[in-house]
Design a protein around this motif. Structure first.
Motif, mmCIF file in Angstrom:
data_model
loop_
_atom_site.group_PDB
_atom_site.id
_atom_site.type_symbol
_atom_site.label_atom_id
_atom_site.label_comp_id
_atom_site.label_asym_id
_atom_site.label_seq_id
_atom_site.Cartn_x
_atom_site.Cartn_y
_atom_site.Cartn_z
ATOM 1 N N ASP A 9 31.316 3.718 -59.639
ATOM 2 C CA ASP A 9 30.026 4.231 -59.181
ATOM 3 C C ASP A 9 29.807 5.714 -59.440
ATOM 4 O OD1 ASP A 9 31.844 5.086 -57.290
ATOM 5 O OD2 ASP A 9 30.706 4.383 -55.554
ATOM 6 N N TYR A 10 30.879 6.506 -59.580
ATOM 7 C CA TYR A 10 30.676 7.936 -59.794
ATOM 8 C C TYR A 10 30.618 8.313 -61.278
ATOM 9 C CZ TYR A 10 35.817 7.721 -60.032
ATOM 10 O OH TYR A 10 37.113 7.386 -60.330
ATOM 11 N N ASN A 102 45.263 10.174 -59.246
ATOM 12 C CA ASN A 102 44.668 10.765 -58.040
ATOM 13 C C ASN A 102 45.720 11.023 -56.957
ATOM 14 O OD1 ASN A 102 45.229 8.181 -57.183
ATOM 15 N ND2 ASN A 102 43.097 7.575 -56.891
ATOM 16 N N ALA A 103 46.970 11.182 -57.377
ATOM 17 C CA ALA A 103 48.064 11.301 -56.406
ATOM 18 C C ALA A 103 47.893 12.503 -55.485
ATOM 19 C CB ALA A 103 49.405 11.380 -57.131
ATOM 20 N N ASN A 104 47.487 13.635 -56.032
ATOM 21 C CA ASN A 104 47.324 14.830 -55.194
ATOM 22 C C ASN A 104 46.220 14.624 -54.167
ATOM 23 O OD1 ASN A 104 49.358 16.274 -56.486
ATOM 24 N ND2 ASN A 104 47.960 17.165 -57.975
ATOM 25 N N ALA A 105 45.117 14.018 -54.605
ATOM 26 C CA ALA A 105 44.010 13.765 -53.681
ATOM 27 C C ALA A 105 44.450 12.832 -52.561
ATOM 28 C CB ALA A 105 42.822 13.170 -54.438
ATOM 29 N N VAL A 106 45.175 11.767 -52.902
ATOM 30 C CA VAL A 106 45.634 10.816 -51.893
ATOM 31 C C VAL A 106 46.617 11.474 -50.937
ATOM 32 C CG1 VAL A 106 46.892 8.662 -51.518
ATOM 33 C CG2 VAL A 106 45.215 8.816 -53.363
ATOM 34 N N ALA A 107 47.498 12.307 -51.473
ATOM 35 C CA ALA A 107 48.496 12.972 -50.623
ATOM 36 C C ALA A 107 47.825 13.901 -49.613
ATOM 37 C CB ALA A 107 49.481 13.747 -51.483
ATOM 38 N N GLN A 285 39.022 10.152 -53.732
ATOM 39 C CA GLN A 285 37.698 10.582 -54.166
ATOM 40 C C GLN A 285 37.459 12.069 -53.930
ATOM 41 O OE1 GLN A 285 36.121 8.204 -55.902
ATOM 42 N NE2 GLN A 285 37.917 6.992 -55.361
ATOM 43 N N THR A 286 38.051 12.894 -54.781
ATOM 44 C CA THR A 286 37.709 14.314 -54.820
ATOM 45 C C THR A 286 37.025 14.583 -56.151
ATOM 46 O OG1 THR A 286 39.819 14.953 -55.838
ATOM 47 C CG2 THR A 286 39.718 14.934 -53.419
ATOM 48 N N ALA A 287 36.308 15.693 -56.229
ATOM 49 C CA ALA A 287 35.657 16.047 -57.496
ATOM 50 C C ALA A 287 36.684 16.177 -58.607
ATOM 51 C CB ALA A 287 34.883 17.357 -57.323
ATOM 52 N N GLU A 288 37.825 16.774 -58.258
ATOM 53 C CA GLU A 288 38.867 16.976 -59.267
ATOM 54 C C GLU A 288 39.463 15.647 -59.728
ATOM 55 O OE1 GLU A 288 38.668 20.565 -56.563
ATOM 56 O OE2 GLU A 288 38.715 18.378 -56.304
ATOM 57 N N ALA A 289 39.761 14.766 -58.767
ATOM 58 C CA ALA A 289 40.356 13.478 -59.109
ATOM 59 C C ALA A 289 39.368 12.600 -59.874
ATOM 60 C CB ALA A 289 40.821 12.763 -57.847
ATOM 61 N N ARG A 290 38.109 12.626 -59.486
ATOM 62 C CA ARG A 290 37.116 11.828 -60.196
ATOM 63 C C ARG A 290 36.972 12.287 -61.636
ATOM 64 N NH1 ARG A 290 32.021 10.691 -56.056
ATOM 65 N NH2 ARG A 290 33.007 8.942 -54.949
ATOM 66 N N ALA A 291 36.949 13.611 -61.848
ATOM 67 C CA ALA A 291 36.840 14.132 -63.212
ATOM 68 C C ALA A 291 38.041 13.711 -64.043
ATOM 69 C CB ALA A 291 36.707 15.651 -63.177
ATOM 70 N N ALA A 292 39.233 13.837 -63.467
ATOM 71 C CA ALA A 292 40.449 13.452 -64.186
ATOM 72 C C ALA A 292 40.465 11.955 -64.468
ATOM 73 C CB ALA A 292 41.680 13.859 -63.390
ATOM 74 N N THR A 293 40.033 11.166 -63.478
ATOM 75 C CA THR A 293 40.012 9.717 -63.640
ATOM 76 C C THR A 293 39.062 9.307 -64.756
ATOM 77 O OG1 THR A 293 40.594 9.328 -61.334
ATOM 78 C CG2 THR A 293 39.471 7.546 -62.485
ATOM 79 N N GLY A 294 37.884 9.924 -64.797
ATOM 80 C CA GLY A 294 36.931 9.605 -65.856
ATOM 81 C C GLY A 294 37.489 9.911 -67.234
ATOM 82 N N ARG A 295 38.072 11.096 -67.378
ATOM 83 C CA ARG A 295 38.633 11.482 -68.677
ATOM 84 C C ARG A 295 39.791 10.574 -69.074
ATOM 85 N NH1 ARG A 295 37.845 16.750 -66.447
ATOM 86 N NH2 ARG A 295 40.015 16.783 -65.750
ATOM 87 N N GLU A 296 40.716 10.338 -68.130
ATOM 88 C CA GLU A 296 41.879 9.511 -68.435
ATOM 89 C C GLU A 296 41.475 8.058 -68.679
ATOM 90 O OE1 GLU A 296 45.139 10.338 -68.905
ATOM 91 O OE2 GLU A 296 44.321 12.366 -68.921
ATOM 92 N N GLY A 297 40.494 7.586 -67.914
ATOM 93 C CA GLY A 297 40.037 6.215 -68.104
ATOM 94 C C GLY A 297 39.407 6.014 -69.472
#
Length: 325
Positions: A9-10, A102-107, A285-297
């Motif tokens: 969704d993001y 997203n490990a840092n965000a989850v931690a 769901q942080t801005a940083e994790a979402r950006a990284a997830t989009g790029r890596e995905g």
């Protein structure tokens, strides 16, 4: 050129991921998943699609069988229990996830839930909003024992944060012993973990072995002051047993970011239980994790379409797997 469905969704039309994929000549179609989606809607969205970037879409055997062009699925996260990877393998569909993205965000979120539960922050703010002024005492994390169920990337990222708060860290995991190298963690069997921890934080994948692992018997082995935190998968916890355990005082409470059925149903046994707080699956769901997830995905999707996936979870199930060249 391949046609790509994006349901996370993001990820939006015109964003970095969309622009990148289109620059490579791919056609993108966005059908964001918000709440639940009827299987027939998902089948329709997959019509004519070669690859998909997906959130928690229920890609069942039936859905996959009705998507004949689909070759690649990339889960924009770590858990992939919503995808029938065996059925995908039979149809020659590569399924990938994004381990550790997203490990840092989850931690950080996990520590937030620990603090919130220890100091009853949600209950306090809710009471003040209702016109009250609660003055109950809370608990400090320093000196408490944190039990980690699982030792993946997010659990490993929790360790230094918990240690910074002065917590003792125990862990139960199936990770091979040669990978259990952190001297700040004491690795123990599940029974000892349950008996010893003041806070139990779930970081394990949902499998046949872990489904319902935390049930009535497990809660009876825990301290009556213990608090459960779950940022992994709702199905690891038997929700009816958890509600009963908290009501009976067998454990003190729970802070849950994930539940078995999302969004939380109106008739969920978790509703209305003092001490149980449910959040809306926001740990990663942080801005940083979402950006990284989009790029890596996007990178994983492109690599998989080229036959070079880096994080395929069903490579061993694909046609020809294990054959010699």
């Amino acid at each position: 050129m391949p046609r790509i469905l994006i349901t996370t969704d993001y990820l939006r039309p015109g964003d970095e991921v969309d622009t990148h994929l289109r620059s490579l000549g791919h056609t993108t179609v966005h059908a964001p998943l918000v709440g639940r989606r009827d299987p027939e809607e998902l089948v329709a969205a997959l019509d004519g699609v070669d690859a998909a970037l997906v959130a928690n879409e229920p890609l069942t055997a039936d859905v996959l069988a009705r998507a004949p062009r689909l070759r690649v699925v990339v889960r924009t996260g770590v858990g992939h229990d919503s995808i029938d990877i065996a059925a995908a393998g039979r149809h020659g569909i590569t399924v990938s996830n994004l381990p550790g993205v997203n490990a840092n965000a989850v931690a950080e979120y996990t520590l937030g839930l620990l603090l919130s539960a220890a100091r009853r922050l949600v209950q306090s703010a809710t009471a003040v909003a209702a016109g009250h002024w609660p003055r109950q005492d809370g608990r400090e994390l320093r000196g408490a024992t944190l039990g980690l169920l699982g030792y993946g990337a997010s659990a490993r990222a929790v360790v230094p944060l918990a240690r910074a708060f002065g917590m003792r860290v125990l862990c139960t995991t199936g990770v091979p012993e040669d990978l259990r190298t952190d001297p700040a963690v004491t690795f123990v069997a599940l029974d000892e973990l349950l008996r010893s921890c003041d806070y139990l934080s779930v970081h394990t994948a949902l499998t046949d072995r872990t489904r319902g692992l935390l049930d009535a018997a497990a809660f009876r082995r825990m301290k009556p002051t213990a608090i459960l935190v779950n940022t992994a998968r709702g199905g690891v916890v038997d929700e009816a047993d958890l509600a009963a355990a908290v009501r009976a005082g067998e454990i003190a409470g729970a802070a849950l970011d994930v539940v078995c059925d999302e969004p939380l149903p109106a008739d969920s046994p978790l509703r209305g239980v003092d001490g149980i707080v449910v959040h809306s699956h926001l740990a990663g769901q942080t801005a940083e994790a979402r950006a990284a997830t989009g790029r890596e995905g996007a990178a994983e999707l492109v690599a998989a379409l080229a036959g070079r996936p880096r994080h395929a979870v069903n490579a061993h199930l694909l046609p020809g797997a294990g054959r010699s060249a």
